[in-house]
Design a protein around this motif. Structure first.
Motif, PDB file in Angstrom:
ATOM      1  N   PRO A 160      42.843 -42.964  13.914  1.00 58.45           N
ATOM      2  CA  PRO A 160      42.343 -42.188  14.895  1.00 58.45           C
ATOM      3  C   PRO A 160      42.418 -40.612  14.223  1.00 58.45           C
ATOM      4  O   PRO A 160      42.976 -40.612  13.258  1.00 58.45           O
ATOM      5  CB  PRO A 160      43.608 -42.435  15.761  1.00 58.45           C
ATOM      6  CG  PRO A 160      44.685 -43.074  15.148  1.00 58.45           C
ATOM      7  CD  PRO A 160      44.067 -43.718  14.048  1.00 58.45           C
ATOM      8  N   ASP A 161      41.792 -39.483  14.843  1.00 56.64           N
ATOM      9  CA  ASP A 161      41.898 -38.294  14.314  1.00 56.64           C
ATOM     10  C   ASP A 161      43.329 -37.650  14.145  1.00 56.64           C
ATOM     11  O   ASP A 161      43.423 -37.146  13.199  1.00 56.64           O
ATOM     12  CB  ASP A 161      41.128 -37.438  15.419  1.00 56.64           C
ATOM     13  CG  ASP A 161      39.638 -37.686  15.522  1.00 56.64           C
ATOM     14  OD1 ASP A 161      39.238 -38.528  14.648  1.00 56.64           O
ATOM     15  OD2 ASP A 161      38.973 -37.523  16.642  1.00 56.64           O
ATOM     16  N   ASN A 162      44.256 -38.075  14.880  1.00 59.24           N
ATOM     17  CA  ASN A 162      45.512 -37.378  14.603  1.00 59.24           C
ATOM     18  C   ASN A 162      46.508 -38.173  13.816  1.00 59.24           C
ATOM     19  O   ASN A 162      47.639 -37.992  13.929  1.00 59.24           O
ATOM     20  CB  ASN A 162      46.161 -36.947  15.977  1.00 59.24           C
ATOM     21  CG  ASN A 162      46.515 -38.343  16.707  1.00 59.24           C
ATOM     22  OD1 ASN A 162      45.905 -39.434  16.275  1.00 59.24           O
ATOM     23  ND2 ASN A 162      47.110 -38.139  17.875  1.00 59.24           N
TER      24      ASN A 162
ATOM     25  N   LYS B  80      28.752 -39.467  17.713  1.00 60.51           N
ATOM     26  CA  LYS B  80      29.270 -40.708  17.825  1.00 60.51           C
ATOM     27  C   LYS B  80      28.432 -41.507  18.780  1.00 60.51           C
ATOM     28  O   LYS B  80      27.549 -41.138  19.536  1.00 60.51           O
ATOM     29  CB  LYS B  80      30.635 -40.713  18.562  1.00 60.51           C
ATOM     30  CG  LYS B  80      31.482 -40.187  17.884  1.00 60.51           C
ATOM     31  CD  LYS B  80      32.868 -40.382  18.715  1.00 60.51           C
ATOM     32  CE  LYS B  80      34.123 -40.175  17.696  1.00 60.51           C
ATOM     33  NZ  LYS B  80      35.386 -40.600  18.407  1.00 60.51           N
TER      34      LYS B  80
ATOM     35  N   GLU C 290      40.167 -48.048  10.448  1.00 59.82           N
ATOM     36  CA  GLU C 290      39.464 -46.697  11.073  1.00 59.82           C
ATOM     37  C   GLU C 290      40.807 -45.904  11.797  1.00 59.82           C
ATOM     38  O   GLU C 290      41.161 -46.391  12.777  1.00 59.82           O
ATOM     39  CB  GLU C 290      38.574 -47.173  12.004  1.00 59.82           C
ATOM     40  CG  GLU C 290      37.412 -47.732  11.818  1.00 59.82           C
ATOM     41  CD  GLU C 290      36.362 -47.890  12.612  1.00 59.82           C
ATOM     42  OE1 GLU C 290      36.478 -47.466  13.618  1.00 59.82           O
ATOM     43  OE2 GLU C 290      35.133 -48.406  12.119  1.00 59.82           O
TER      44      GLU C 290
END
Length: 186
Positions: A77-79, A37, A75
């Motif tokens: 978030p991961d969860n 990142k 975009e």
């Protein structure tokens, strides 16, 4: 023996291990370890423990809203768990983008234009503290300007986290009013 003519082929650089291409890697500094990142100013504040994880998350949330409102890209978030019950048409998609722009306006009203400028420089433009300092304080020495900007950015991120907390509390109180409870029961 006849010579075969071959055209020189342009090879597209392939990112190794889903990392940045060499061209992208030359433009920014990246974090170590997978996934790669961009090391933003907010990430460096978090790494140096000048801001809390909550403030960093608030910055990420603001950045997602900005990207969606201005570029139309979501975009997650991961969860994130996607809602399979809703399917957007063109109008509802634009309304969702307008809601994101409205949230950005609320942040601007709460933190002021100067706060928004620092958030945009840190999170959208991915500028370092030195570059932000040079733009905001051109007459100061680089080290002094960098320190001032880092302090201001940390303060803005902490204020953003508090703003989001208060917004969440307001929404929670609104959903717990007797009128809202009665409407949900009927």
């Amino acid at each position: 023996m006849q010579k075969t003519l071959t055209r020189p082929r342009y090879e597209i650089p392939v990112a190794e291990d889903n990392g940045p291409t060499p061209e992208r890697a030359a433009k920014s500094v990246f974090t170590k370890g997978p996934p790669s990142k961009v090391l933003t100013a907010a990430q460096s504040l978090l790494n140096s423990e000048e801001i809390t994880q909550e403030a960093f998350n608030a910055g990420e949330c603001w950045h997602r809203d900005w990207v969606f409102a201005y570029r139309g890209v979501i975009e997650f978030p991961d969860n994130h768990a996607s809602n399979t019950e809703v399917r957007h048409d063109d109008v509802s998609w634009l309304m969702t983008r307008a809601n994101a722009a409205g949230r950005l306006r609320d942040v601007r009203d709460a933190l002021g234009v100067c706060g928004e400028v620092r958030l945009k420089a840190m999170l959208v433009d991915e500028l370092s503290f030195a570059k932000i300092g040079k733009a905001i304080f051109p007459a100061l020495a680089e080290s002094s300007a960098r320190r001032k900007v880092a302090t201001q950015c940390a303060l803005v991120l902490e204020q953003l986290a508090e703003f989001y907390k208060s917004q969440w509390r307001k929404e929670k109180e609104k959903s717990c009013t007797p009128r809202a409870v009665m409407a949900s029961n009927s």
